[in-house]
Design an enzyme around this catalytic site. Structure first.
Site, PDB file in Angstrom:
ATOM      1  N   PHE A 266      -2.345  -4.638  -5.127  1.00  0.00           N
ATOM      2  CA  PHE A 266      -2.257  -4.531  -6.656  1.00  0.00           C
ATOM      3  C   PHE A 266      -1.741  -5.901  -7.230  1.00  0.00           C
ATOM      4  O   PHE A 266      -0.929  -5.623  -8.215  1.00  0.00           O
ATOM      5  CB  PHE A 266      -1.678  -3.359  -6.900  1.00  0.00           C
TER       6      PHE A 266
ATOM      7  N   GLU B 173       4.765  -3.350 -13.590  1.00  0.00           N
ATOM      8  CA  GLU B 173       6.238  -3.664 -14.039  1.00  0.00           C
ATOM      9  C   GLU B 173       7.145  -2.426 -14.215  1.00  0.00           C
ATOM     10  O   GLU B 173       7.820  -2.454 -15.139  1.00  0.00           O
ATOM     11  CB  GLU B 173       6.205  -4.531 -15.040  1.00  0.00           C
TER      12      GLU B 173
ATOM     13  N   GLU C 248       7.750   6.608 -16.064  1.00  0.00           N
ATOM     14  CA  GLU C 248       8.682   7.725 -15.491  1.00  0.00           C
ATOM     15  C   GLU C 248      10.016   6.972 -14.690  1.00  0.00           C
ATOM     16  O   GLU C 248      10.945   7.053 -15.044  1.00  0.00           O
ATOM     17  CB  GLU C 248       8.003   8.358 -14.174  1.00  0.00           C
TER      18      GLU C 248
ATOM     19  N   PRO D 164       0.643  -1.228  -0.112  1.00  0.00           N
ATOM     20  CA  PRO D 164       0.010   0.109  -0.013  1.00  0.00           C
ATOM     21  C   PRO D 164       0.788   1.221   0.044  1.00  0.00           C
ATOM     22  O   PRO D 164       0.647   2.127  -0.548  1.00  0.00           O
ATOM     23  CB  PRO D 164      -0.778  -0.124   1.477  1.00  0.00           C
TER      24      PRO D 164
ATOM     25  N   GLN E 234      -7.373  11.342 -47.326  1.00  0.00           N
ATOM     26  CA  GLN E 234      -5.968  11.151 -46.993  1.00  0.00           C
ATOM     27  C   GLN E 234      -5.355  11.629 -45.566  1.00  0.00           C
ATOM     28  O   GLN E 234      -4.547  10.751 -45.194  1.00  0.00           O
ATOM     29  CB  GLN E 234      -4.955  12.226 -48.011  1.00  0.00           C
TER      30      GLN E 234
ATOM     31  N   GLY F 129       5.258   1.350  -3.954  1.00  0.00           N
ATOM     32  CA  GLY F 129       4.922   0.948  -5.399  1.00  0.00           C
ATOM     33  C   GLY F 129       6.361   0.998  -6.117  1.00  0.00           C
ATOM     34  O   GLY F 129       7.045   0.119  -6.362  1.00  0.00           O
TER      35      GLY F 129
ATOM     36  N   GLY G  32     -15.319   6.533 -35.010  1.00  0.00           N
ATOM     37  CA  GLY G  32     -16.281   7.517 -34.611  1.00  0.00           C
ATOM     38  C   GLY G  32     -16.839   7.184 -33.331  1.00  0.00           C
ATOM     39  O   GLY G  32     -16.423   6.478 -32.331  1.00  0.00           O
TER      40      GLY G  32
ATOM     41  N   ARG H  88     -16.518   1.756 -44.048  1.00  0.00           N
ATOM     42  CA  ARG H  88     -17.215   2.777 -43.787  1.00  0.00           C
ATOM     43  C   ARG H  88     -17.385   4.024 -44.662  1.00  0.00           C
ATOM     44  O   ARG H  88     -16.206   4.646 -44.971  1.00  0.00           O
ATOM     45  CB  ARG H  88     -16.979   3.627 -42.419  1.00  0.00           C
TER      46      ARG H  88
HETATM   47  C1  FAD Z   1      -3.819  -3.907 -12.341  1.00  0.00           C
HETATM   48  C2  FAD Z   1      -2.465  -3.909 -11.655  1.00  0.00           C
HETATM   49  C3  FAD Z   1      -1.926  -5.193 -11.760  1.00  0.00           C
HETATM   50  C4  FAD Z   1      -0.562  -5.211 -11.006  1.00  0.00           C
HETATM   51  N1  FAD Z   1      -0.115  -6.318 -10.671  1.00  0.00           N
HETATM   52  C5  FAD Z   1       1.026  -6.276  -9.775  1.00  0.00           C
HETATM   53  C6  FAD Z   1       1.804  -7.422  -9.371  1.00  0.00           C
HETATM   54  O1  FAD Z   1       1.282  -8.704  -9.801  1.00  0.00           O
HETATM   55  N2  FAD Z   1       2.778  -7.408  -8.395  1.00  0.00           N
HETATM   56  C7  FAD Z   1       3.088  -6.433  -7.857  1.00  0.00           C
HETATM   57  O2  FAD Z   1       4.234  -6.327  -7.350  1.00  0.00           O
HETATM   58  N3  FAD Z   1       2.576  -5.215  -8.273  1.00  0.00           N
HETATM   59  C8  FAD Z   1       1.690  -5.055  -9.151  1.00  0.00           C
HETATM   60  N4  FAD Z   1       0.942  -3.987  -9.479  1.00  0.00           N
HETATM   61  C9  FAD Z   1       1.555  -2.597  -8.988  1.00  0.00           C
HETATM   62  C10 FAD Z   1       2.426  -1.777 -10.015  1.00  0.00           C
HETATM   63  O3  FAD Z   1       3.605  -2.325 -10.278  1.00  0.00           O
HETATM   64  C11 FAD Z   1       2.560  -0.339  -9.243  1.00  0.00           C
HETATM   65  O4  FAD Z   1       1.123  -0.193  -9.302  1.00  0.00           O
HETATM   66  C12 FAD Z   1       3.462   0.424  -9.856  1.00  0.00           C
HETATM   67  O5  FAD Z   1       4.773  -0.245  -9.861  1.00  0.00           O
HETATM   68  C13 FAD Z   1       3.393   2.033  -9.535  1.00  0.00           C
HETATM   69  O6  FAD Z   1       3.238   1.920  -8.016  1.00  0.00           O
HETATM   70  P1  FAD Z   1       2.300   2.822  -7.336  1.00  0.00           P
HETATM   71  O7  FAD Z   1       0.901   2.539  -7.664  1.00  0.00           O
HETATM   72  O8  FAD Z   1       2.389   2.597  -5.957  1.00  0.00           O
HETATM   73  O9  FAD Z   1       2.672   4.155  -7.794  1.00  0.00           O
HETATM   74  P2  FAD Z   1       3.561   5.335  -6.968  1.00  0.00           P
HETATM   75  O10 FAD Z   1       4.887   4.637  -6.912  1.00  0.00           O
HETATM   76  O11 FAD Z   1       3.100   6.038  -5.877  1.00  0.00           O
HETATM   77  O12 FAD Z   1       3.700   6.422  -8.278  1.00  0.00           O
HETATM   78  C14 FAD Z   1       2.702   7.375  -8.418  1.00  0.00           C
HETATM   79  C15 FAD Z   1       3.132   8.221  -9.467  1.00  0.00           C
HETATM   80  O13 FAD Z   1       4.632   8.705  -9.245  1.00  0.00           O
HETATM   81  C16 FAD Z   1       5.459   8.695 -10.292  1.00  0.00           C
HETATM   82  N5  FAD Z   1       6.810   8.424  -9.755  1.00  0.00           N
HETATM   83  C17 FAD Z   1       7.251   7.585  -8.664  1.00  0.00           C
HETATM   84  N6  FAD Z   1       8.425   7.703  -8.371  1.00  0.00           N
HETATM   85  C18 FAD Z   1       8.866   8.782  -9.336  1.00  0.00           C
HETATM   86  C19 FAD Z   1      10.168   9.183  -9.690  1.00  0.00           C
HETATM   87  N7  FAD Z   1      11.251   8.749  -8.825  1.00  0.00           N
HETATM   88  N8  FAD Z   1      10.662  10.083 -10.520  1.00  0.00           N
HETATM   89  C20 FAD Z   1       9.361  10.554 -11.412  1.00  0.00           C
HETATM   90  N9  FAD Z   1       7.987  10.152 -11.167  1.00  0.00           N
HETATM   91  C21 FAD Z   1       8.006   8.999 -10.172  1.00  0.00           C
HETATM   92  C22 FAD Z   1       5.103   7.199 -10.974  1.00  0.00           C
HETATM   93  O14 FAD Z   1       5.615   6.976 -12.119  1.00  0.00           O
HETATM   94  C23 FAD Z   1       3.654   7.569 -10.747  1.00  0.00           C
HETATM   95  O15 FAD Z   1       3.251   8.203 -12.113  1.00  0.00           O
HETATM   96  C24 FAD Z   1      -0.004  -4.079 -10.308  1.00  0.00           C
HETATM   97  C25 FAD Z   1      -0.771  -2.904 -10.675  1.00  0.00           C
HETATM   98  C26 FAD Z   1      -1.703  -2.635 -11.145  1.00  0.00           C
HETATM   99  C27 FAD Z   1      -2.955  -1.434 -11.440  1.00  0.00           C
END
Ligand code: FAD
Length: 387
Positions: free
Chosen positions: A156, A370, A374, A128, A279, A131, A346, A268
């Site tokens: 997630f 994955e 960013e 939570p 074009q 990420g 459309g 269409r």
């Molecule tokens: C449908 C789904 C399936 C998933 N499956 C898995 C799974 O099987 N296993 C698993 O471990 N995870 C899984 N994930 C998690 C996923 O990998 C994360 O959501 C992702 O890595 C981003 O982490 P966060 O959501 O906490 O976003 P945050 O880390 O909070 O980031 C929020 C925003 O800030 C940006 N940001 C953060 N740090 C920086 C930085 N240093 N510089 C610039 N921008 C930055 C990010 O790019 C993003 O735009 C899943 C997510 C979803 C939505």
């Protein structure tokens, strides 16, 4: 340098294509999307065809093929249908960590059941509060004699509600931060281990997502994958494969959308002529096709190098950078191409009938999971700057 697709690879594409044409009916895909349910039956059929991890060795249920074969399978499945293709591909998530770093006993116990489609798995890093930055985790695994005691929560997590086991990245030594993390296999049914389902995703709704909750979960030390405190490094290496595969998902989803847009534009009629005769649409579709072709070259090249180094202890930084470039370019391009495809339809594109709206929703995740775009840019920047 050889840009020719080999005979074996062509055959793989043909086999997947004919399977998908038969099994991936749009009304079935819409049903799983609507109900947010995993398509077990179609998944097992796909697995019987050898579409789950063909690059695994035969004794573990694979075909001993190269990693490019796996990438082509993913691309082709997602080209046929974004929802079913993505769900079937993602069903094995996390198992690759066992293939890469597990011991013989673990490989024999878990991999054949994944390859046969009997089981699905999870790979869990995200929490939570953590990420993009997993250099420190709140989920801990404390060694107690011959056991680890795991506490914490992962969110997630793909397949959480349906996976038979999860490969979980845990903090085994909090003082050492990322140098103190380990991968531990936790099986469904272990006391204290629970999973939940998260509903309401924008897309990829046939891939079930949820949380993993660990409340004093006692796991034998035999479930440790590889060496203790090496988990972070294993996970980063594993992401090299995963990111190429996500790029292949994006490539396939966008290729399928472009093909559908082309056929619609040829049918269409507006202002007395076919849309394809304007074009502006010829040029926009040409641009989309060109961008996808460029993306394809990046993805196949990254797949080739990942295949070359995947069995070595460390994938070189230039390959990791190449992989991130492929993911950045392909996923952003695919999002744009599907947007263009929807515009060709459309108002009809906005409804489910032509399945473009589903692709429009499904594609969006490829830019997030994955490693977000960013984070992948940060990886390439570190390599370019020479950090
Ligand atoms: C449908 C789904 C399936 C998933 N499956 C898995 C799974 O099987 N296993 C698993 O471990 N995870 C899984 N994930 C998690 C996923 O990998 C994360 O959501 C992702 O890595 C981003 O982490 P966060 O959501 O906490 O976003 P945050 O880390 O909070 O980031 C929020 C925003 O800030 C940006 N940001 C953060 N740090 C920086 C930085 N240093 N510089 C610039 N921008 C930055 C990010 O790019 C993003 O735009 C899943 C997510 C979803 C939505």
């Amino acid at each position: 340098m050889d840009f020719e697709i080999s005979k074996e690879h062509k055959l793989t594409i043909e086999v997947v294509r004919s399977f998908a044409e038969k099994e991936f009916k749009p009304e079935i895909a819409r049903k799983y999307d609507r109900e947010e349910r995993f398509p077990w039956e179609i998944h097992r059929k796909a697995a019987q065809q050898g579409f789950v991890r063909p690059h695994w060795r035969e004794e573990y249920g694979g075909q001993g093929a190269d990693f490019i074969t796996t990438v082509l399978v993913v691309e082709e499945l997602c080209r046929a249908d974004s929802t079913l293709g993505q769900a079937i591909h993602t069903a094995q998530f996390g198992s690759e960590l066992i293939n890469m770093y597990g011991n013989e006993e673990q490989k024999r116990k878990y991999l054949p059941k994944i390859a046969s489609g009997e089981w699905t798995s999870s790979g869990a890093a995200t929490e939570p509060a953590r990420g993009s930055d997993i250099t420190m985790l709140d989920t801990t695994a404390q060694r107690n004699g011959n056991y680890y005691i795991i506490n914490g929560r992962k969110t997630f997590i793909s397949n959480a509600p349906i996976s038979q086991f999860a490969v979980v990245l845990c903090q085994t030594n909090p003082q050492l931060k990322h140098r103190g993390q380990s991968l531990i296999i936790v099986e469904r049914g272990t006391p204290g281990y629970e999973t939940t389902t998260l509903h309401g995703k924008l897309g990829i709704r046939a891939s079930e997502t949820g949380e993993l909750i660990f409340n004093n979960v006692k796991v034998p030390v035999e479930n440790l994958v590889g060496q203790e405190n090496q988990g972070f490094y294993y996970f980063l290496n594993f992401l090299n494969l995963g990111r190429v595969e996500v790029s292949a998902e994006a490539l396939g989803m966008a290729q399928g959308a472009l093909e559908r847009a082309l056929s619609y534009a040829k049918e269409r009629v507006c202002f007395g002529q076919k849309i394809i005769n304007f074009q502006v649409w010829q040029h926009r579709l040409v641009d989309a096709a060109t961008q996808l072709e460029a993306a394809r070259l990046l993805v196949y090249r990254a797949a080739y190098y990942v295949d070359k180094y995947r069995n070595q202890p460390r994938i070189p930084p230039e390959v990791t950078s190449m992989v991130s470039m492929a993911k950045i370019f392909t996923t952003r391009t695919a999002i744009h191409v599907i947007d263009e495809a929807l515009q060709v339809f459309g108002g009809y594109g906005y409804f489910e009938e032509f399945d473009i709206e589903r692709r429009y929703r499904d594609i969006r995740i490829t830019d997030i999971y994955e490693g977000t775009t960013e984070i992948n840019r940060n990886i390439v920047a570190s390599y370019l700057i020479g950090k």
